[in-house]
Design an enzyme around this catalytic site. Structure first.
Site, mmCIF file in Angstrom:
data_model
loop_
_atom_site.group_PDB
_atom_site.id
_atom_site.type_symbol
_atom_site.label_atom_id
_atom_site.label_comp_id
_atom_site.label_asym_id
_atom_site.label_seq_id
_atom_site.Cartn_x
_atom_site.Cartn_y
_atom_site.Cartn_z
ATOM 1 C CG HIS A 14 65.895 55.789 35.262
ATOM 2 N ND1 HIS A 14 65.164 56.848 35.712
ATOM 3 C CD2 HIS A 14 65.286 54.695 35.783
ATOM 4 C CE1 HIS A 14 64.173 56.429 36.468
ATOM 5 N NE2 HIS A 14 64.232 55.126 36.522
ATOM 6 C CG ASP A 18 77.127 57.491 53.992
ATOM 7 O OD1 ASP A 18 77.834 57.979 53.086
ATOM 8 O OD2 ASP A 18 76.022 57.961 54.316
#
Length: 567
Positions: free
Chosen positions: A187, A453
């Site tokens: 963040h 992935d």
């Protein structure tokens, strides 16, 4: 003499300023045991401290967008029953005092989040650390240090900055920051991007190497901090900063434009989001839509599997916010590294290759059907599309589509509206889906490549393993050939391919991906304008010639060199 330090690029940009060393007050946690008679009073202390912090978050008058986003995220985490129940259990059952119970709970949550493979989720650990600091300060009656009153032109150096530290920075004074710890998707990094401020993270021990007050150059584009630079270096960077300001003005004008290459190739530049706050930011940054809405957050932030109605309201609002722009919502991708407090996943040797995503959903069809019904119903309010993740067999996609068709029949009987032409596509992230792409495209309305992935599985490289991190690269020729194959197969079938993995946010790769024929880029909202700018000033046909040259490479290093030279 100038000293040069490397770090991870959290937010691009350049700055010249004076270093300010920010240190946090050390907190000594009371570790005494309490009696049973004290338990209620001790838990009340924590509850009061949490309530005080929540009230503080709700009263942020004139809050910046960054502060508002942090307030929303922290309020959501603090309202999680698991968080407060764990603290209460430690106090009531283990007779730990308020400070110790809070400290242990925060550390446990940080540990859980830090072990996750998903970058976005793993970096949420910093939010829990932040909450821990803020609530502990309230418990102890300590006023937290902040960065709101620094001298103009300050570059903040610290071991670690919490999201609150970063959001409270005075943008008129702070021109950048660098930290020992932190990741690109934290963040704190996201806030730096929102504030359009250069930032480096993961610098190891930079906070121990500076005293504060030194002149410095922060190069967020190259991941470099130059301490005590020469006059020549300062002059060079002053020119670069002027050019940077001119570019920012141009990007502000471009962000809402349609990305069409010089030879007429139209490309959608979308955003990846996890909640409605992310969507608001993406819209402000000029997104053409959403290429990935991660729905697992709805499940992870709930005390039980969310109802059809609660999901419908979120999907409906997101769809309405975008209007005619596409909203691609990924069905539940839980399991592997992402667990749920209210569901026991089986222990597995290789969870990333195990019981997760569509495999779990097709095994728990009652749960899956609630999500699909919510999605199909929400499609009536805009341009919603459904994306199925982690598909390896044609049967998985066909069964998901059969369930969608079954739901449409039910909704017709119930007189409930939905989009009759609702698209259902797949996330291409396994070797199986690449190899069988020509078969999958018969049943998928679109492809979206999940490079995180796909790269991991194609190269057999655990992207979280530091020992082999050098082997993990989206620029590996095998990965690029897989991407090209998927795009070509979709085009031959008259359909389209997007990309929602981190590679889509790599501004160095935009020309290459354009040349490979990619139809949609979806990534960080902070990169939208820059991606559009590159596409608008490029020729798709010229980049296709460059891409052919790249596809003939044998080594990753060779690809990276050519891409860098081709900027």
């Amino acid at each position: 003499m100038a000293e040069r330090y490397k770090g991870l690029k959290a937010s691009g940009g350049l700055a010249i300023g004076e270093l300010y060393l920010f240190t946090r007050d050390e907190i000594i946690v009371d570790d005494r045991k309490i009696s049973e008679a004290e338990t209620k009073a001790e838990f009340a202390k924590v509850k009061n401290a949490i309530d005080e912090y929540v009230k503080e978050l709700s009263n942020l008058d004139g809050a910046s967008e960054a502060q508002a986003n942090i307030a929303a995220a922290h309020t959501e985490l603090l309202s999680d029953p698991y968080f407060t129940d764990t603290i209460e259990s430690k106090i009531t059952n283990e007779l730990k005092n308020a400070e110790l119970a809070l400290d242990e709970t925060i550390k446990e949550m940080v540990e859980i989040m830090s072990q996750l493979d998903d970058d976005y989720l793993r970096e949420r650990a910093s939010d829990y650390k932040d909450i821990g600091f803020q609530v502990m300060y309230k418990l102890k009656g300590i006023k937290a240090k902040d960065l709101s009153n620094l001298a103009k032109g300050s570059i903040v150096i610290s071991k670690e900055l919490t999201p609150s530290d970063t959001s409270n920075m005075n943008k008129e004074a702070v021109v950048g920051f660098a930290t020992d710890l932190g990741g690109k998707t934290s963040h704190t990094s996201i806030i730096a991007q929102t504030l359009d401020m250069p930032a480096l993270v993961g610098m190891g021990d930079i906070s121990t190497k500076i005293k504060g007050g030194e002149k410095a150059i922060l190069d967020g584009n190259e991941g470099l901090l130059i301490v005590n630079p020469s006059e020549e270096e300062i002059a060079k960077y002053e020119v670069l900063i002027k050019e940077q300001k001119e570019k920012k003005i141009r990007l502000r004008e471009i962000k809402d434009k349609v990305a069409i290459s010089k030879d007429g190739k139209k490309v959608e530049v979308s955003a990846n989001i996890g909640n409605l706050d992310d969507l608001r930011l993406a819209i402000e940054n000029g997104c053409d839509g959403v290429g990935l809405f991660r729905t697992e957050f709805l499940y992870m932030q709930s005390s039980d599997f969310p109802t059809e109605e609660s999901q419908f309201e979120v999907y409906k609002e997101a769809t309405q916010m975008l209007g005619d722009k596409p909203l691609i919502i990924r069905t539940l991708d839980i399991g592997g590294d992402k667990g749920l407090d209210y569901y026991d996943f089986p222990k597995e040797e290789n969870p990333f290759l195990g019981y997760r995503a569509i495999r779990l959903c097709l095994d728990k069809k009652d749960m899956f059907k609630k999500q699909l019904r919510a999605l199909v119903r929400a499609s009536a309010f805009g341009n919603l599309k459904i994306m199925i993740p982690f598909v390896v067999n044609i049967d998985e996609l066909k069964e998901a589509r059969r369930m969608v068709d079954e739901i449409k029949v039910e909704l017709d009987k119930e007189g409930i509206a939905y989009n009759k032409d609702l698209d259902v596509g797949i996330m291409v992230e396994t070797s199986s889906s690449v190899i069988m792409a020509d078969k999958f495209i018969k049943y998928a309305d679109f492809f979206s490549i999940g490079t995180n992935d796909l790269t991991q599985y194609t190269l057999a490289v655990d992207r979280g393993n530091e020992n082999i991190a050098n082997l993990y690269s989206n620029y590996n020729p095998a990965v690029l050939r897989a991407i090209k194959h998927v795009i070509d197969v979709s085009h031959e079938a008259g359909k389209w391919t997007g990309m929602c993995g981190a590679f889509a946010s790599d501004t160095d790769a935009v020309k290459l991906l354009l040349g490979l024929g990619l139809d949609e880029f979806s990534g960080s909202s902070a990169k939208i304008a820059e991606i559009k700018d590159t596409i608008i000033n490029s020729s798709q046909q010229e980049e296709a010639i460059f891409a052919e040259k790249i596809l003939d490479c044998e080594l990753t290093e060779e690809v990276e060199k050519l891409v860098k030279e081709h900027k």
